[in-house]
Design a protein around this motif. Structure first.
Motif, PDB file in Angstrom:
ATOM      1  N   TYR A   1       0.778  -1.312   0.150  1.00  0.00           N
ATOM      2  CA  TYR A   1       0.066   0.180  -0.065  1.00  0.00           C
ATOM      3  C   TYR A   1       0.658   1.172   0.089  1.00  0.00           C
ATOM      4  CZ  TYR A   1      -4.399  -2.252  -0.027  1.00  0.00           C
ATOM      5  OH  TYR A   1      -5.625  -3.100  -0.329  1.00  0.00           O
ATOM      6  N   GLN A   2       2.038   1.110   0.823  1.00  0.00           N
ATOM      7  CA  GLN A   2       2.972   2.303   0.557  1.00  0.00           C
ATOM      8  C   GLN A   2       3.532   2.634  -0.849  1.00  0.00           C
ATOM      9  OE1 GLN A   2       6.233   2.403   3.313  1.00  0.00           O
ATOM     10  NE2 GLN A   2       7.123   4.037   2.027  1.00  0.00           N
ATOM     11  N   PHE A   3       3.714   1.456  -1.548  1.00  0.00           N
ATOM     12  CA  PHE A   3       4.147   1.710  -2.985  1.00  0.00           C
ATOM     13  C   PHE A   3       3.081   2.220  -3.731  1.00  0.00           C
ATOM     14  CE2 PHE A   3       8.004   0.090  -4.726  1.00  0.00           C
ATOM     15  CZ  PHE A   3       7.867   0.493  -6.088  1.00  0.00           C
TER      16      PHE A   3
ATOM     17  N   GLY B   1      -1.790   9.630   5.251  1.00  0.00           N
ATOM     18  CA  GLY B   1      -2.353   8.495   5.134  1.00  0.00           C
ATOM     19  C   GLY B   1      -1.247   7.128   5.099  1.00  0.00           C
ATOM     20  N   MET B   2      -0.076   7.418   4.511  1.00  0.00           N
ATOM     21  CA  MET B   2       0.927   6.515   4.300  1.00  0.00           C
ATOM     22  C   MET B   2       1.711   6.122   5.732  1.00  0.00           C
ATOM     23  SD  MET B   2       2.639   6.792   0.732  1.00  0.00           S
ATOM     24  CE  MET B   2       2.800   8.501   0.352  1.00  0.00           C
ATOM     25  N   ILE B   3       1.748   7.286   6.514  1.00  0.00           N
ATOM     26  CA  ILE B   3       2.380   7.165   7.812  1.00  0.00           C
ATOM     27  C   ILE B   3       1.402   6.265   8.861  1.00  0.00           C
ATOM     28  CG2 ILE B   3       3.029   8.202   9.884  1.00  0.00           C
ATOM     29  CD1 ILE B   3       4.172  10.521   7.888  1.00  0.00           C
ATOM     30  N   LEU B   4       0.290   6.672   8.778  1.00  0.00           N
ATOM     31  CA  LEU B   4      -0.725   6.197   9.714  1.00  0.00           C
ATOM     32  C   LEU B   4      -0.816   4.668   9.246  1.00  0.00           C
ATOM     33  CD1 LEU B   4      -3.155   9.013  10.659  1.00  0.00           C
ATOM     34  CD2 LEU B   4      -1.236   8.260  11.971  1.00  0.00           C
TER      35      LEU B   4
ATOM     36  N   PRO C   1      -7.008   2.017  10.352  1.00  0.00           N
ATOM     37  CA  PRO C   1      -8.126   2.753   9.624  1.00  0.00           C
ATOM     38  C   PRO C   1      -8.184   3.900   9.305  1.00  0.00           C
ATOM     39  CG  PRO C   1      -8.805   1.694  11.805  1.00  0.00           C
ATOM     40  CD  PRO C   1      -7.382   1.375  11.550  1.00  0.00           C
ATOM     41  N   LEU C   2      -7.811   4.860  10.349  1.00  0.00           N
ATOM     42  CA  LEU C   2      -7.816   6.187  10.091  1.00  0.00           C
ATOM     43  C   LEU C   2      -6.820   6.626   9.093  1.00  0.00           C
ATOM     44  CD1 LEU C   2      -8.393   9.158  11.232  1.00  0.00           C
ATOM     45  CD2 LEU C   2      -6.571   9.123  12.589  1.00  0.00           C
ATOM     46  N   GLY C   3      -5.562   5.901   8.862  1.00  0.00           N
ATOM     47  CA  GLY C   3      -4.739   6.139   7.791  1.00  0.00           C
ATOM     48  C   GLY C   3      -5.566   5.584   6.432  1.00  0.00           C
TER      49      GLY C   3
ATOM     50  N   SER D   1      -7.850  10.454  -0.564  1.00  0.00           N
ATOM     51  CA  SER D   1      -6.980  10.983  -1.427  1.00  0.00           C
ATOM     52  C   SER D   1      -7.436  10.530  -3.142  1.00  0.00           C
ATOM     53  CB  SER D   1      -5.459  10.684  -1.629  1.00  0.00           C
ATOM     54  OG  SER D   1      -5.293   9.310  -1.513  1.00  0.00           O
ATOM     55  N   TRP D   2      -7.818   9.234  -3.188  1.00  0.00           N
ATOM     56  CA  TRP D   2      -8.268   8.987  -4.507  1.00  0.00           C
ATOM     57  C   TRP D   2      -9.777   9.444  -4.660  1.00  0.00           C
ATOM     58  CZ3 TRP D   2      -5.691   5.887  -7.845  1.00  0.00           C
ATOM     59  CH2 TRP D   2      -4.663   5.194  -7.290  1.00  0.00           C
ATOM     60  N   LEU D   3     -10.596   9.732  -4.042  1.00  0.00           N
ATOM     61  CA  LEU D   3     -11.764  10.621  -4.132  1.00  0.00           C
ATOM     62  C   LEU D   3     -11.484  11.993  -4.482  1.00  0.00           C
ATOM     63  CD1 LEU D   3     -14.119   9.191  -1.215  1.00  0.00           C
ATOM     64  CD2 LEU D   3     -14.198   8.520  -3.856  1.00  0.00           C
ATOM     65  N   VAL D   4     -10.370  12.752  -3.765  1.00  0.00           N
ATOM     66  CA  VAL D   4     -10.099  14.110  -4.264  1.00  0.00           C
ATOM     67  C   VAL D   4      -9.693  14.003  -5.640  1.00  0.00           C
ATOM     68  CG1 VAL D   4      -8.359  15.745  -3.905  1.00  0.00           C
ATOM     69  CG2 VAL D   4      -9.768  14.663  -1.931  1.00  0.00           C
TER      70      VAL D   4
END
Length: 129
Positions: A45-47, A77-80, A106-108, A115-118
């Motif tokens: 997911y980070q990638f 998001g990536m950090i969390l 889940p918060l991340g 971000s995908w929705l934006v």
């Protein structure tokens, strides 16, 4: 802001490769298969989101405001999300109990999904040619 997104994407992609290699070669002897799979989910997911950051940084039609929002959503998001997954997967190797902050995952995820929705919202706003 495009530069910040490109830096975020390339740095995060670099770290994903390093962490993936570390998991495959350094953690395989100390983690169970389930824990290793969990760690690799964080890497994957980070990638994905490193590539999204690079994509967003490269789209000239995105406004600076949108790029700024995407930058912070992806960073947080990536950090969390991935960070908490790394901690949870290696929980037994640490003196800190990452299970106590498991709700960060889940918060991340909400930040990453948003971000995908934006991005989708901005693409839908673009004029058809």
């Amino acid at each position: 802001m495009h530069r910040k997104l490109l830096i975020l994407g390339s740095t995060s992609g670099f770290l994903a490769v390093v962490l993936g290699a570390f998991a495959s070669h350094g953690l395989e002897k100390v983690l169970s298969l389930s824990q290793l799979n969990t760690f690799e989910t964080g890497v994957r997911y980070q990638f994905y989101h490193a590539l999204l950051a690079i994509l967003c940084g490269s789209i000239s039609a995105l406004s600076e405001k949108s790029k700024n929002l995407l930058f912070y959503m992806l960073l947080v998001g990536m950090i969390l999300f991935s960070g908490s997954i790394y901690g949870l997967a290696t929980n037994e190797l640490s003196s800190f109990d990452f299970k106590s902050i498991a709700l960060l995952t889940p918060l991340g995820g909400v930040f990453l999904i948003s971000s995908w929705l934006v991005l989708l919202f901005n693409v839908l706003k673009m004029k058809k040619k």
